[in-house]
Scaffold this active site. Sequence first.
Site, short mmCIF file in Angstrom:
data_model
loop_
_atom_site.label_atom_id
_atom_site.label_comp_id
_atom_site.label_asym_id
_atom_site.label_seq_id
_atom_site.Cartn_x
_atom_site.Cartn_y
_atom_site.Cartn_z
CG HIS A 1 6.02 10.38 -27.77
ND1 HIS A 1 6.14 10.48 -29.13
CD2 HIS A 1 6.15 11.64 -27.31
CE1 HIS A 1 6.31 11.75 -29.47
NE2 HIS A 1 6.34 12.48 -28.37
NE ARG B 1 2.10 14.61 -23.31
CZ ARG B 1 2.72 15.07 -24.38
NH1 ARG B 1 3.25 16.27 -24.37
NH2 ARG B 1 2.83 14.31 -25.46
C1 FNR Z 1 9.57 14.23 -26.32
N1 FNR Z 1 9.54 13.27 -27.34
C2 FNR Z 1 9.45 13.68 -28.65
N2 FNR Z 1 9.48 12.76 -29.66
C3 FNR Z 1 9.41 13.15 -30.95
O1 FNR Z 1 9.46 12.30 -31.83
N3 FNR Z 1 9.31 14.48 -31.26
C4 FNR Z 1 9.27 15.46 -30.32
O2 FNR Z 1 9.18 16.63 -30.62
C5 FNR Z 1 9.31 15.05 -28.96
N4 FNR Z 1 9.23 15.97 -27.96
C6 FNR Z 1 9.39 15.59 -26.65
C7 FNR Z 1 9.40 16.56 -25.66
C8 FNR Z 1 9.64 16.19 -24.34
C9 FNR Z 1 9.68 17.24 -23.27
C10 FNR Z 1 9.83 14.82 -24.01
C11 FNR Z 1 10.12 14.40 -22.59
C12 FNR Z 1 9.79 13.86 -25.00
C13 FNR Z 1 9.75 11.85 -27.03
C14 FNR Z 1 11.24 11.56 -26.94
O3 FNR Z 1 11.86 11.66 -28.20
C15 FNR Z 1 11.50 10.14 -26.41
O4 FNR Z 1 10.78 9.21 -27.15
C16 FNR Z 1 11.15 9.99 -24.93
O5 FNR Z 1 11.49 11.15 -24.22
C17 FNR Z 1 11.87 8.79 -24.35
O6 FNR Z 1 11.53 8.59 -23.02
P1 FNR Z 1 12.46 9.07 -21.78
O7 FNR Z 1 13.84 8.59 -22.06
O8 FNR Z 1 12.33 10.54 -21.75
O9 FNR Z 1 11.83 8.38 -20.62
#
Ligand code: FNR
Length: 392
Positions: A278, A164
């Site tokens: 994700h 990232r």
């Molecule tokens: C996540 N996501 C995520 N997924 C997961 O399984 N465990 C985690 O700890 C996290 N942590 C996390 C932190 C942050 C800051 C973000 C933005 C995302 C992924 C999350 O569950 C989900 O799949 C995505 O955020 C979906 O996309 P949108 O709706 O944010 O565009």
Amino acid sequence: MKAASASDYRELAKRRLPRFIFDYVDGGAFDEVTLERNVADLQDVQLRQRILRDVSHVDPSTTLFGQKLAMPIALGPIGMAGLLARRGERQAARAAQAAGIPFCLSTVSACSMTEVTSAVDKPIWFQLYMIRDRGFMRDLLALARDQGCTTLLFTVDVPVAGSRYRDQRSGLSGAFGIKGKSRRLFQALRHPGWVWDVGLNGRPHTLGNLTPVLGPKAGMGDFFGWLRDSFDPSVTWSELDFIRETWKGDLVIKGILDAEDAREAAKLGANGIVVSNHGGRQLDGVPSTARALPEIADAVGDRLTVLADCGVRSGLDVIRMLGLGAKTVLLGRAWAYALAGGGEAGVAHLLRLFEAEMRTAMALTGVTRIDQIGRDMLARWPGLDQNRPQTR
Ligand code: FNR
């Protein structure tokens, strides 16, 4: 500003959060192409406007894994949501409960599972990664069972972490010496509201579920070190039997983007999958969820429950995802922005907005119940030309 949408809450979050935290939430992998496609492709889904169908009583409630939900939405796992607002996971779980939908706690939360479960009466969901230390995984699963979690989201799309750029530029990743710390401190001091709410009153700054392995005094450097060393990239499907055998509740595999992988999940005996990339945070350049979902739902929708996330920013987007084949939709950044912008009240408000938008979208597409939503309510969706020749 009075927020009226998820994008308004994003603006509020941008103002309130120190830059390295806003970038952590808002950013994606590499050039963020998939992140943008998630939103753009979903918005490209066109609904059929239908008229004169008696839509005086619209009911957005649904049933998922035998539980009644007020609407087909759950708050998906967001790691370290406690950085966004004081005791963030706790606040979000309360807002979800008030809205009648599930909250899923991330493995890497700031609040521990017990802190969150003690703040709500209804069961929460728990999300787990494949961790090298299987004993610790067993402990977490036992804790989740004891705390009454009904559903386990097992995340499989992070064998390694996506690269990232934003985190590198704004100083979240890779800089834990004095220089990195002072850079973050400088960004924080420009946001006194956040310093007061989270930095000072959000104490104790724990690493939630990781405290047993990292100790109560662990900091960000220890946390990132743990992330780097603990996720297990050697895992294959056969080892998921361990999860299926250990977890007797509903098991949902999160992070499927390919129909063949979805079929494997069905063979494993999972109860559901989350079609997800994700949030564009892992491999940039993979298809958006909106593009991948129809084929996956067609492949396994009769064998397991298909959930989906990524790019959902309104109640209208929820309806679009359902039209593409999802039974329930997880929110990610949308609720994270609302938490940062308005705490528990912000998340509760966002969920009310989503429900109202869903009701409107249902009425204007001529459906009154969630089970009436299907692909026949869509006029177009990304990938349609490749999937089906249009005869009209
Ligand atoms: C996540 N996501 C995520 N997924 C997961 O399984 N465990 C985690 O700890 C996290 N942590 C996390 C932190 C942050 C800051 C973000 C933005 C995302 C992924 C999350 O569950 C989900 O799949 C995505 O955020 C979906 O996309 P949108 O709706 O944010 O565009």
